[in-house]
Design a protein around this motif. Structure first.
Motif, PDB file in Angstrom:
ATOM      1  N   LEU A 391       0.923  -1.312  -0.035  1.00 24.98           N
ATOM      2  CA  LEU A 391      -0.062   0.076   0.070  1.00 24.98           C
ATOM      3  C   LEU A 391       0.948   1.330  -0.077  1.00 24.98           C
ATOM      4  O   LEU A 391       0.200   2.429   0.075  1.00 24.98           O
ATOM      5  CB  LEU A 391      -0.881   0.173   1.193  1.00 24.98           C
ATOM      6  CG  LEU A 391      -2.147  -1.019   1.096  1.00 24.98           C
ATOM      7  CD1 LEU A 391      -2.976  -0.895   2.473  1.00 24.98           C
ATOM      8  CD2 LEU A 391      -3.005  -0.603  -0.126  1.00 24.98           C
ATOM      9  N   THR A 392       2.318   1.230   0.018  1.00 25.34           N
ATOM     10  CA  THR A 392       2.973   2.451  -0.119  1.00 25.34           C
ATOM     11  C   THR A 392       2.659   3.287  -1.478  1.00 25.34           C
ATOM     12  O   THR A 392       2.397   4.380  -1.060  1.00 25.34           O
ATOM     13  CB  THR A 392       4.423   1.873  -0.075  1.00 25.34           C
ATOM     14  OG1 THR A 392       4.783   1.088   1.241  1.00 25.34           O
ATOM     15  CG2 THR A 392       5.657   3.233  -0.199  1.00 25.34           C
ATOM     16  N   PRO A 393       2.535   2.741  -2.520  1.00 24.93           N
ATOM     17  CA  PRO A 393       2.197   3.701  -3.743  1.00 24.93           C
ATOM     18  C   PRO A 393       0.975   4.523  -3.350  1.00 24.93           C
ATOM     19  O   PRO A 393       0.838   5.469  -3.542  1.00 24.93           O
ATOM     20  CB  PRO A 393       2.198   2.734  -4.703  1.00 24.93           C
ATOM     21  CG  PRO A 393       3.077   1.568  -4.368  1.00 24.93           C
ATOM     22  CD  PRO A 393       2.852   1.267  -2.864  1.00 24.93           C
ATOM     23  N   TRP A 394      -0.047   3.567  -2.742  1.00 26.35           N
ATOM     24  CA  TRP A 394      -1.438   4.296  -2.597  1.00 26.35           C
ATOM     25  C   TRP A 394      -1.405   5.468  -1.399  1.00 26.35           C
ATOM     26  O   TRP A 394      -1.974   6.585  -1.532  1.00 26.35           O
ATOM     27  CB  TRP A 394      -2.538   3.161  -2.099  1.00 26.35           C
ATOM     28  CG  TRP A 394      -3.794   3.442  -1.451  1.00 26.35           C
ATOM     29  CD1 TRP A 394      -4.768   3.826  -2.492  1.00 26.35           C
ATOM     30  CD2 TRP A 394      -4.157   3.756  -0.376  1.00 26.35           C
ATOM     31  NE1 TRP A 394      -5.835   4.171  -1.764  1.00 26.35           N
ATOM     32  CE2 TRP A 394      -5.415   4.258  -0.557  1.00 26.35           C
ATOM     33  CE3 TRP A 394      -3.774   3.732   0.915  1.00 26.35           C
ATOM     34  CZ2 TRP A 394      -6.452   4.641   0.553  1.00 26.35           C
ATOM     35  CZ3 TRP A 394      -4.732   4.133   2.021  1.00 26.35           C
ATOM     36  CH2 TRP A 394      -5.952   4.387   1.980  1.00 26.35           C
ATOM     37  N   LEU A 395      -0.519   5.161  -0.507  1.00 25.44           N
ATOM     38  CA  LEU A 395      -0.441   6.333   0.507  1.00 25.44           C
ATOM     39  C   LEU A 395       0.248   7.433  -0.189  1.00 25.44           C
ATOM     40  O   LEU A 395      -0.095   8.577  -0.033  1.00 25.44           O
ATOM     41  CB  LEU A 395       0.476   5.765   1.649  1.00 25.44           C
ATOM     42  CG  LEU A 395      -0.327   4.835   2.524  1.00 25.44           C
ATOM     43  CD1 LEU A 395       0.954   4.176   3.536  1.00 25.44           C
ATOM     44  CD2 LEU A 395      -1.240   5.276   3.304  1.00 25.44           C
ATOM     45  N   TRP A 396       1.523   7.250  -0.935  1.00 26.99           N
ATOM     46  CA  TRP A 396       2.016   8.401  -1.797  1.00 26.99           C
ATOM     47  C   TRP A 396       1.227   9.025  -2.631  1.00 26.99           C
ATOM     48  O   TRP A 396       1.208  10.340  -2.757  1.00 26.99           O
ATOM     49  CB  TRP A 396       3.155   8.087  -2.398  1.00 26.99           C
ATOM     50  CG  TRP A 396       4.560   7.825  -1.373  1.00 26.99           C
ATOM     51  CD1 TRP A 396       5.387   6.662  -1.305  1.00 26.99           C
ATOM     52  CD2 TRP A 396       5.052   8.832  -0.780  1.00 26.99           C
ATOM     53  NE1 TRP A 396       6.352   7.060  -0.413  1.00 26.99           N
ATOM     54  CE2 TRP A 396       6.286   8.161  -0.223  1.00 26.99           C
ATOM     55  CE3 TRP A 396       4.877  10.286  -0.551  1.00 26.99           C
ATOM     56  CZ2 TRP A 396       7.222   8.982   0.473  1.00 26.99           C
ATOM     57  CZ3 TRP A 396       6.163  11.072  -0.001  1.00 26.99           C
ATOM     58  CH2 TRP A 396       6.889  10.347   0.464  1.00 26.99           C
ATOM     59  N   GLY A 397       0.189   8.122  -3.231  1.00 25.33           N
ATOM     60  CA  GLY A 397      -0.716   8.963  -4.141  1.00 25.33           C
ATOM     61  C   GLY A 397      -1.532  10.023  -3.449  1.00 25.33           C
ATOM     62  O   GLY A 397      -2.120  10.913  -3.900  1.00 25.33           O
ATOM     63  N   ILE A 398      -1.972   9.378  -2.081  1.00 20.97           N
ATOM     64  CA  ILE A 398      -2.990  10.621  -1.341  1.00 20.97           C
ATOM     65  C   ILE A 398      -2.158  11.544  -1.050  1.00 20.97           C
ATOM     66  O   ILE A 398      -2.699  12.732  -1.243  1.00 20.97           O
ATOM     67  CB  ILE A 398      -3.317   9.730  -0.030  1.00 20.97           C
ATOM     68  CG1 ILE A 398      -4.335   8.678  -0.244  1.00 20.97           C
ATOM     69  CG2 ILE A 398      -3.939  10.563   0.844  1.00 20.97           C
ATOM     70  CD1 ILE A 398      -4.696   7.686   1.072  1.00 20.97           C
ATOM     71  N   LEU A 399      -1.257  11.563  -0.794  1.00 19.34           N
ATOM     72  CA  LEU A 399      -0.206  12.961  -0.361  1.00 19.34           C
ATOM     73  C   LEU A 399      -0.138  13.681  -1.506  1.00 19.34           C
ATOM     74  O   LEU A 399      -0.090  15.036  -1.696  1.00 19.34           O
ATOM     75  CB  LEU A 399       1.114  12.541   0.111  1.00 19.34           C
ATOM     76  CG  LEU A 399       1.114  12.118   1.492  1.00 19.34           C
ATOM     77  CD1 LEU A 399       2.498  11.397   1.884  1.00 19.34           C
ATOM     78  CD2 LEU A 399       0.673  12.878   2.419  1.00 19.34           C
ATOM     79  N   GLY A 400       0.272  12.944  -2.849  1.00 17.31           N
ATOM     80  CA  GLY A 400       0.297  13.698  -4.047  1.00 17.31           C
ATOM     81  C   GLY A 400      -0.938  14.590  -4.453  1.00 17.31           C
ATOM     82  O   GLY A 400      -0.951  15.560  -4.937  1.00 17.31           O
ATOM     83  N   ARG A 401      -2.176  13.722  -4.436  1.00 15.80           N
ATOM     84  CA  ARG A 401      -3.329  14.428  -4.732  1.00 15.80           C
ATOM     85  C   ARG A 401      -3.829  15.484  -3.788  1.00 15.80           C
ATOM     86  O   ARG A 401      -4.405  16.576  -4.281  1.00 15.80           O
ATOM     87  CB  ARG A 401      -4.517  13.210  -4.740  1.00 15.80           C
ATOM     88  CG  ARG A 401      -4.196  12.390  -5.807  1.00 15.80           C
ATOM     89  CD  ARG A 401      -5.256  11.076  -5.807  1.00 15.80           C
ATOM     90  NE  ARG A 401      -6.355  11.604  -6.575  1.00 15.80           N
ATOM     91  CZ  ARG A 401      -7.431  10.731  -6.615  1.00 15.80           C
ATOM     92  NH1 ARG A 401      -7.475   9.527  -6.121  1.00 15.80           N
ATOM     93  NH2 ARG A 401      -8.555  11.169  -6.850  1.00 15.80           N
TER      94      ARG A 401
END
Length: 562
Positions: A391-401
């Motif tokens: 889930l690391t990419p998913w978490l970074w995706g939230i921060l980026g969005r």
């Protein structure tokens, strides 16, 4: 079951899975065509061709996208009702795609002849340009039907991906979905709007300006229907429900003769379970209810329902606000076109990122040793997303969005007062859009890879549909509320002969009802976007990051009903 050391070294897509991978890309591609129209092109046309269209009306049209988020209601039927001869997934994919193609052709013909969406193609037929008598509810019904068919196809394709790909390639199912859906979506949204715009075509391709673009909406829909039918014929004639069980092609294992050999493994949930069970809708519903009772699933359900609230104002209104301010449609199309190759190319690497992160788990002892040797950069990484996992990419995706959403307000506020778009401002718009769109892809691929990892193939499409539906619904249920709140918080001062009146909503109310001159006092977009971003930050650091760490460390058995 932990991946073997040899599997960790070879996380590439096995060559034997390439035909199935490309088939999935094609199936998701055609699915993305109506999705791009309903989610992107039609709201854009409504706002750009009829500027008086309110955000509330656009919110009403978003109801047409709801079937994509409610498909879990009929997914057990798709999983349990099928012909053994045709195949569990092909039974649904073939007729649904055929009907979708025919409806696209019919709707394209009706639009070309002004039976629905009157005026949208008038420029291509030498008629007065502009939308006339637009019936939002009729558009909701027609495009809602298309989205319903896409959602049904998605159930079958998601289930097929679990068994048509080997276990070693399962993480790339999300890549196939990302690449295929994005190509179809951008073709129907960005590329179509660019080629539909006379300004874009005249500016970049024509020596002599004309009042119409290259592609009409009706013509594009008819062409898309033909593509649907051709792919359906390919599925009928050249595919089988289950791929041949290929050996000696995937994971290297050196024999005594020094020849590298390997064996692909497949998740044969529908083979391992008695076929009578999978054709029993009661059995599928009982398994489904058992899954819903699992504590990890209940937590994941809640996460999906709240995780995307923070992005809805930015992604639903920022581009429309730029159009409202005077940003040209063709220039906005260019900013999105720049994003297309990033979406396609990097989808593969995000899937590999999820796979590598999942395989890097090394237990408590390994975490202690890693903490001792990690540097400042690693500590920063752990602060923002915690321990590495699927889930690391998913978490970074939230921060980026979240970052892109905060930038959205800045981009709109910095719009040049004289309407002259400078190179610097144009690049700012490109960067903001690229960041939000790319991080959306990162988040989508990351969560899809997690779904594929934990899904029980016995339930197949129902399990994947449950997870994907919740993820999609988390991005659709707030949209109509957020768009309505923008109108609610927007305030205009109307100066008329009989005095000054303040109205909410749009400035059109001043001229149409009060016969006054509208002056914007407060733009509700800034209010709502700020609230969304702040809410997103609190949710992420107070809840989402912590629970994602827990969920990604659970064994696969914690997610299974069988």
């Amino acid at each position: 079951m932990e991946p073997s050391a040899k599997l960790k070294k070879n996380s590439q897509l096995p060559r034997a899975d390439l035909p199935q991978f490309y088939l999935l890309v094609a199936l998701y591609f055609v699915q993305g065509i109506p999705v791009g129209l309903a989610f992107g092109a039609i709201p854009f046309l409504l706002k750009s061709m009829a500027k008086q269209t309110s955000f509330t009306s656009l919110g009403v049209f978003s109801v047409a996208t709801y079937p994509y988020s409610l498909k879990i209601l009929w997914s057990p039927i798709v999983d349990s009702c099928y012909s053994r001869k045709i195949g569990r997934r092909r039974t649904w994919i073939i007729p649904v795609q055929l009907v979708s193609g025919l409806i696209l052709i019919l709707l394209g013909w009706m639009i070309s002849h002004n039976y629905i969406f009157e005026g949208v193609d008038n420029a291509f037929h030498g008629l007065p340009i502009g939308l006339t008598n637009v019936n939002i509810m009729s558009l909701v019904w027609y495009f809602g039907l298309l989205v319903f068919l896409c959602a049904t196809q998605d159930i079958a394709v998601d289930g097929w991906a679990l068994t048509i790909l080997s276990k070693q390639a399962l993480s790339y199912a999300s890549t196939a979905q990302t690449v295929g859906l994005n190509i179809g979506y951008f073709l129907s949204f960005t590329v179509f709007l660019s080629l539909n715009s006379n300004d874009f075509v005249n500016k970049y391709f024509r020596a002599e300006p004309k009042p119409y673009g290259w592609v009409s909406l009706g013509g594009y829909m008819k062409f898309s229907g033909i593509v649907y039918i051709l792919l359906t014929m390919y599925v009928v004639l050249f595919t089988k429900e289950r791929p041949p069980r290929v050996r000696n092609l995937a994971l290297p294992q050196t024999t005594n003769q020094g020849i590298e050999k390997a064996e692909l493994e497949y998740q044969d949930g529908d083979v391992a379970t008695d076929e009578k069970d999978t054709q029993d809708i009661g059995y599928i519903y009982r398994c489904f209810l058992k899954v819903l009772g699992l504590p990890p699933i209940r937590m994941l359900v809640f996460i999906h329902l709240i995780a995307k609230v923070a992005f809805q104002c930015n992604e639903g209104a920022t581009n429309l606000k730029l159009l409202e301010r005077g940003f040209k449609r063709e220039d906005l199309a260019v900013t999105v076109l720049i994003d297309v190759p990033f979406e396609i190319i990097f989808g593969y690497y995000v899937a590999k990122w999820s796979s590598d992160a999942d395989q890097s788990r090394d237990g408590a002892h390994g975490s202690i040793l890693r903490a001792k040797r990690e540097g400042a950069l690693q500590r920063i990484n752990r602060f923002f997303v915690g321990d590495a996992g699927v889930l690391t990419p998913w978490l970074w995706g939230i921060l980026g969005r979240l970052t892109a959403a905060a930038m959205g307000s800045f981009v709109v506020a910095r719009f040049p007062s004289d309407g002259q778009i400078t190179t610097g401002y144009f690049l700012l718009v490109v960067f903001q859009h690229l960041l939000g769109s790319f991080m959306n892809t990162v988040q989508f691929v990351g969560i899809s890879a997690f779904h594929t990892r934990i899904a029980d193939p016995v339930l197949g499409g129902t399990y994947m549909t449950l997870l994907n539906t919740l993820s999609n619904f988390g991005g659709t249920w707030p949209r109509i509320i957020v768009m309505s709140m923008i109108n609610h918080f927007t305030l205009f001062k109307c100066v008329a002969e009989n005095g000054v009146t303040f109205v909410r909503g749009t400035g059109e109310l001043c001229t149409t009802e009060l016969m006054g001159t509208p002056t914007l006092v407060r733009d509700g977009y800034y209010v709502v976007n700020t609230v969304c971003v702040l809410l997103g930050i609190v949710l992420y650091f107070g809840f989402l990051k912590r629970e994602a760490q827990v969920l990604q460390k659970l064994p696969v058995s914690a997610w299974r009903c069988t």
